[in-house]
Design a protein around this motif. Structure first.
Motif, mmCIF file in Angstrom:
data_model
loop_
_atom_site.group_PDB
_atom_site.id
_atom_site.type_symbol
_atom_site.label_atom_id
_atom_site.label_comp_id
_atom_site.label_asym_id
_atom_site.label_seq_id
_atom_site.Cartn_x
_atom_site.Cartn_y
_atom_site.Cartn_z
ATOM 1 N N ASP A 247 0.812 -1.128 0.143
ATOM 2 C CA ASP A 247 -0.304 -0.145 0.177
ATOM 3 C C ASP A 247 0.868 1.054 0.000
ATOM 4 O OD1 ASP A 247 0.799 -0.042 2.873
ATOM 5 O OD2 ASP A 247 -0.881 -0.198 3.381
ATOM 6 N N ALA A 248 2.080 1.605 -0.851
ATOM 7 C CA ALA A 248 2.680 2.716 -0.625
ATOM 8 C C ALA A 248 2.131 3.396 -1.355
ATOM 9 C CB ALA A 248 3.708 2.384 -1.073
ATOM 10 N N GLN A 249 1.146 3.432 -2.385
ATOM 11 C CA GLN A 249 0.697 4.496 -2.788
ATOM 12 C C GLN A 249 -0.752 4.898 -2.092
ATOM 13 O OE1 GLN A 249 0.494 4.207 -7.148
ATOM 14 N NE2 GLN A 249 -0.348 5.911 -7.257
ATOM 15 N N HIS A 250 -1.129 3.743 -2.017
ATOM 16 C CA HIS A 250 -2.635 4.350 -1.376
ATOM 17 C C HIS A 250 -2.928 3.147 -0.556
ATOM 18 C CE1 HIS A 250 -2.727 7.378 -4.354
ATOM 19 N NE2 HIS A 250 -3.105 6.765 -5.627
ATOM 20 N N ALA A 251 -4.106 4.033 0.435
ATOM 21 C CA ALA A 251 -4.474 3.480 1.115
ATOM 22 C C ALA A 251 -5.875 3.356 1.296
ATOM 23 C CB ALA A 251 -4.159 2.647 2.776
ATOM 24 N N HIS A 252 -6.946 3.368 0.994
ATOM 25 C CA HIS A 252 -8.386 3.646 0.691
ATOM 26 C C HIS A 252 -9.213 2.977 0.714
ATOM 27 C CE1 HIS A 252 -7.265 3.118 -3.334
ATOM 28 N NE2 HIS A 252 -8.047 4.181 -4.047
ATOM 29 N N LYS A 253 -11.006 3.021 0.522
ATOM 30 C CA LYS A 253 -12.280 1.983 0.096
ATOM 31 C C LYS A 253 -12.553 1.580 1.143
ATOM 32 C CE LYS A 253 -11.568 4.105 -4.755
ATOM 33 N NZ LYS A 253 -11.063 4.045 -6.303
ATOM 34 N N ILE A 254 -12.380 1.197 2.300
ATOM 35 C CA ILE A 254 -12.789 0.646 3.102
ATOM 36 C C ILE A 254 -14.178 -0.707 2.966
ATOM 37 C CG2 ILE A 254 -11.375 1.984 4.773
ATOM 38 C CD1 ILE A 254 -14.458 0.871 6.177
ATOM 39 N N SER A 255 -14.197 -1.051 3.761
ATOM 40 C CA SER A 255 -15.341 -2.554 4.638
ATOM 41 C C SER A 255 -14.715 -2.946 5.562
ATOM 42 C CB SER A 255 -15.525 -3.216 3.176
ATOM 43 O OG SER A 255 -16.677 -4.689 3.136
ATOM 44 N N LEU A 256 -15.779 -2.835 6.272
ATOM 45 C CA LEU A 256 -15.878 -3.141 7.645
ATOM 46 C C LEU A 256 -16.465 -4.033 7.676
ATOM 47 C CD1 LEU A 256 -14.235 -2.361 10.883
ATOM 48 C CD2 LEU A 256 -16.049 -0.677 10.415
ATOM 49 N N ILE A 257 -16.219 -5.435 9.157
ATOM 50 C CA ILE A 257 -16.905 -6.439 9.673
ATOM 51 C C ILE A 257 -16.130 -6.054 10.817
ATOM 52 C CG2 ILE A 257 -18.279 -7.271 7.442
ATOM 53 C CD1 ILE A 257 -16.082 -9.608 7.579
ATOM 54 N N TYR A 258 -16.903 -7.512 12.274
ATOM 55 C CA TYR A 258 -16.144 -7.899 12.407
ATOM 56 C C TYR A 258 -17.248 -9.052 13.258
ATOM 57 C CZ TYR A 258 -15.329 -3.306 14.736
ATOM 58 O OH TYR A 258 -14.298 -2.238 15.829
ATOM 59 N N ASP A 259 -16.009 -9.665 13.903
ATOM 60 C CA ASP A 259 -16.386 -10.964 14.049
ATOM 61 C C ASP A 259 -16.974 -11.040 15.497
ATOM 62 O OD1 ASP A 259 -14.169 -11.296 15.965
ATOM 63 O OD2 ASP A 259 -12.849 -12.175 15.626
ATOM 64 N N GLU A 260 -17.511 -12.601 16.043
ATOM 65 C CA GLU A 260 -17.832 -12.639 17.187
ATOM 66 C C GLU A 260 -16.830 -12.742 17.981
ATOM 67 O OE1 GLU A 260 -15.772 -17.163 15.998
ATOM 68 O OE2 GLU A 260 -16.874 -14.898 14.592
ATOM 69 N N HIS A 261 -15.667 -12.631 17.970
ATOM 70 C CA HIS A 261 -15.037 -12.002 19.552
ATOM 71 C C HIS A 261 -14.473 -10.889 19.515
ATOM 72 C CE1 HIS A 261 -13.947 -16.056 19.907
ATOM 73 N NE2 HIS A 261 -13.559 -15.974 17.920
ATOM 74 N N GLY A 262 -15.188 -10.296 19.044
ATOM 75 C CA GLY A 262 -15.328 -8.321 18.984
ATOM 76 C C GLY A 262 -14.459 -7.803 18.108
ATOM 77 N N GLY A 264 -12.961 -6.289 14.702
ATOM 78 C CA GLY A 264 -12.721 -5.615 14.094
ATOM 79 C C GLY A 264 -11.577 -5.485 12.375
ATOM 80 N N TYR A 265 -12.700 -5.981 10.923
ATOM 81 C CA TYR A 265 -11.559 -6.167 10.207
ATOM 82 C C TYR A 265 -12.067 -5.138 9.358
ATOM 83 C CZ TYR A 265 -11.101 -10.687 12.067
ATOM 84 O OH TYR A 265 -10.601 -11.922 12.564
ATOM 85 N N LEU A 266 -10.926 -4.105 8.894
ATOM 86 C CA LEU A 266 -11.289 -3.371 7.821
ATOM 87 C C LEU A 266 -10.444 -3.941 6.739
ATOM 88 C CD1 LEU A 266 -11.647 -0.120 9.367
ATOM 89 C CD2 LEU A 266 -10.087 -0.369 6.565
#
Length: 294
Positions: A247-262, A264-266
């Motif tokens: 991701d040296a150039q860009h880090a963008h356009k996210i999608s987010l979920i959480y698992d049963e342990h709380g 977060g996976y971004l």
């Protein structure tokens, strides 16, 4: 289940929603499903599609031209599905929001981009970014809002041949920043969730500007009413943070979920020397109280 992904063919050889086949239509150039109607907008809720009138629904971003990547003045349409896999457009001729034009407010008079949909307080909230001229008289991308009464959803009036969605006069709700800031050129791709613990709306977006030296970084903002937002001027995550450099150039356009342990996976779009792909940040590693981890 959130780390290992496999490709499952659905629809037509993996294509679940096709661009329009008719030249001259608002979505002839390309389509991007991105504004799914979820059962809940809570930050840690499961991302489950909601049915209205027996169908699943999604706003989508689109482009009229096939001349290149994101070619033309953009726009948005509405799609529906009976199974959540294969999608169809609601109208070939009536967009939810038309592409940029001189008749639109100057902040969005060039290109209209990707939507994100939230249902709250008997109202539909369509968050999106657009390109135009900002308050500093510079070309920029900023994020705005369109609304629809939930009882009028999906908001296409076929009798009058028009969209019932209205542009919110408070837009842009996320302005591009002043000279020197991290989002002078782009404050784009808003994704909005309700944080039940802190009782606040949270928006993830990406910023690109003077402070990022031409890189896109993941940014965050907060709101009590979905209209007035307070930006955190420090990026949540800087491009170039991945140890492999993907991701040296860009880090963008996210999608987010959480698992049963709380945890977060971004997921985000990473751009670097190897091209474009999907990378992952987690809110904490298992058995550790740490914050963001690559």
């Amino acid at each position: 289940f959130v780390l290992r992904w496999t490709f499952k063919v659905g629809g037509d050889h993996g294509i679940v929603f096709k661009r329009n086949e008719y030249p001259g239509t608002y979505d002839y150039g390309g389509v991007t499903l991105g504004g799914m109607l979820w059962q809940s907008s809570a930050l840690q809720s499961r991302r489950l599609l909601k049915k209205v009138n027996g169908k699943y629904w999604s706003l989508y971003g689109c482009y009229p031209s096939r001349a290149g990547y994101e070619a033309g003045n953009g726009g948005q349409g509405m799609a529906y599905s009976s199974d959540g896999v294969l999608w169809e457009r609601l109208s070939n001729t009536i967009p939810v929001i038309s592409g940029g034009s001189p008749d639109m407010p100057r902040w969005e008079d060039r290109v209209v981009y990707q939507p994100y949909l939230v249902e709250f307080n008997e109202t539909m909230w369509n968050f999106y970014n657009a390109a135009g001229e900002n308050q500093y008289n510079h070309t920029a991308e900023e994020s705005g809002l369109a609304n629809l009464a939930a009882k009028e959803f999906p908001g296409i009036n076929f009798a009058k041949k028009q969209s019932q969605w209205s542009l919110n006069p408070a837009s842009p709700i996320i302005h591009s920043g002043p000279p020197g800031s991290d989002d002078t050129a782009m404050a784009s791709d808003p994704k909005v969730f309700w944080d039940e613990l802190q009782k606040v709306w949270v928006m993830f977006y990406f910023g690109l500007g003077d402070g990022t030296q031409g890189h896109a970084d993941i940014m965050i903002a907060f709101s009590k009413d979905l209209i007035h937002w307070e930006k955190d001027e420090e990026p949540l995550y800087h491009a170039g943070g991945h140890p492999s450099g993907i991701d040296a150039q860009h880090a963008h356009k996210i999608s987010l979920i959480y698992d049963e342990h709380g945890i977060g996976y971004l997921y985000y779009t990473a751009v670097g020397p190897k091209g474009r792909g999907i990378a992952l940040l987690t809110s904490k590693p298992k058995n550790s109280p740490s914050t963001l981890h690559v």
